[in-house]
Design an enzyme around this catalytic site. Structure first.
Site, PDB file in Angstrom:
ATOM      1  CG  ASN A  61      -1.943  -1.114   1.157  1.00 57.95           C
ATOM      2  OD1 ASN A  61      -2.682  -1.225   0.186  1.00 57.95           O
ATOM      3  ND2 ASN A  61      -1.963  -1.961   2.169  1.00 57.95           N
ATOM      4  CB  SER A  80       5.504   9.400   8.938  1.00 51.37           C
ATOM      5  OG  SER A  80       5.347   9.111  10.312  1.00 51.37           O
ATOM      6  CE1 TYR A 128       2.288   5.073   7.877  1.00 53.82           C
ATOM      7  CE2 TYR A 128       3.649   6.199   9.502  1.00 53.82           C
ATOM      8  CZ  TYR A 128       2.662   6.223   8.538  1.00 53.82           C
ATOM      9  OH  TYR A 128       2.045   7.422   8.243  1.00 53.82           O
ATOM     10  CE  LYS A 132       3.451   7.221   5.099  1.00 51.71           C
ATOM     11  NZ  LYS A 132       2.598   7.698   3.996  1.00 51.71           N
TER      12      LYS A 132
END
EC number: 1.1.1.388
Lengths: 255, 255
Positions: free
Chosen positions: B84, B109, B145, B149
């Site tokens: 994703n 992020s 995550y 990023k």
């Protein structure tokens, strides 16, 4: 390094240079992507780095990993580097950490910073140019292959910070056997001789470090990658220089 | 920016803050991951950023993309962020470049640099500490995550260098509505108010730049992210400061 060393991508060009120079120096466990044509002189496995079960087996009892496997083509399509280079590296890190591997040497690439050359060509390939990349700069990949190598470096940073595994990323230049590329300034500037390649990787297995990004090139007069970090932290002492060759012949033998 | 602006992840928290502040300022095209509960007050599509055909449709005639979509969970599993966040961002960049989109704003992020906090906690969360990250540092993700990023930032660097599309990566801090996080020093140090979030994103659509990495936080007394680059390049003028709040209440109103 007394424990076995897992070498992935053992059938590739970099793997060949490392084994040429260090076959007898370490207790190798070799990973080939397909069955090697001749029987290797060491324990070996055949398969894919994205195979978690196989990687768990490959890492068992290993002290260090030298991870060269992946799609090596600079023009490799995205889907291939996403699976083989990015996901594959993550799968292998998981297995290495789970098995308690002490250090992980990752074959990064000059392609992770290829676009620093844009607007500077061909000056930066010349011996009198003092532009240098030193490994502290952010990636500027020249292709998806380079994107995947930068991602592999970042994965290594995460696994080091999270799990303490020692990580050395080697941004490998242009490896050729016998002599530097002919009539190719860029290749001469980032030339890595076979013996310097083997020696550099031996140093990644022996030196004391936590997390490093170094450039893997010989001590070329032409260069735009600094080798100072590799010298200082790894004790890298390159023996070759592309300037010592006139076409295919070595013209000065200072070594 | 007179052309339509594609906002992906329009149903998420950051998307909500941007639309709250800027609904009437731009000609929005919104991408939702699933059918929104109430009819949006703008053109919209529903689907996945990994859907190349849908992304081609989404980018048609668009002047800028603000790309927020992806798995937003800091503890998201690898396979989800690989698909994703990493692959999805690549698919959207392809579509944007193909459609001639002028600029691409990427929601990066604080998690891309989360491990810089290790060994510095909790000092760096304090107002008298002068440690700062400024966007020139290499990523040190705190989770997968964050790895995804950082990879998205690197993809942006590649698409900028290769295709000239203007790229601004915003390392978004801790976005909360109304007041900063209570009893959470880290969240107060990286607080981003809703109105500062909207204003910052407006600046990414208006300012002149080529490739940027900036931090998206309010002008908090506590901070370890520099906002100097966002001020200088984007003309960011934050209005909020987590120090102005005592728990849930604003105690000083300098604005």
């Amino acid at each position: 390094m007394d424990d076995p060393v897992l070498l992935t991508g053992a059938g590739g060009r970099v793997g060949g240079a490392i084994l040429d120079g260090l076959a007898d120096e370490y207790d190798w466990r070799l990973l080939y992507h397909s069955q090697p044509a001749t029987e290797p002189d060491a324990e070996f496995l055949v398969g894919d780095v994205t195979d978690a079960e196989l990687m768990a087996e490959a890492c068992e009892g290993v002290g260090a990993v030298i991870h060269l496997a992946g799609d090596p083509r600079p023009d490799a399509p995205w889907d291939s580097v996403l699976a083989n280079n990015i996901d594959g590296t993550k799968v292998l890190y998981d297995a290495a950490v789970e098995a308690g591997v002490e250090r992980f040497v990752f074959a990064s690439s000059n392609h992770a910073v290829g676009h620093y050359e844009t607007d500077r060509k061909p000056d930066l390939y010349r011996a009198d140019d003092d532009f240098r990349l030193d490994g502290t700069e952010l990636p500027r990949p020249g292709n998806f292959y380079g994107v995947s190598k930068a991602a592999g470096e970042t994965l290594g940073r995460f696994y080091h910070d999270e799990h303490g595994i020692k990580v050395c990323n080697v941004r490998i230049g242009n490896l050729t056997e016998g002599h530097p590329p002919v009539d190719y300034e860029r290749g001469q500037a980032m030339w890595l001789s076979h013996r310097d390649c083997a020696h550099l990787h031996a140093r990644t297995l022996e030196a004391d470090y936590e997390y490093e990004i170094v450039y893997g090139i010989s001590d070329n007069d032409r260069k735009y990658y600094s080798i100072e970090r590799a010298k200082a932290v790894l004790g890298y002492e390159p023996m070759d220089n592309s300037a010592d060759f006139d076409g295919r012949e070595r013209v000065a033998d200072g070594n």
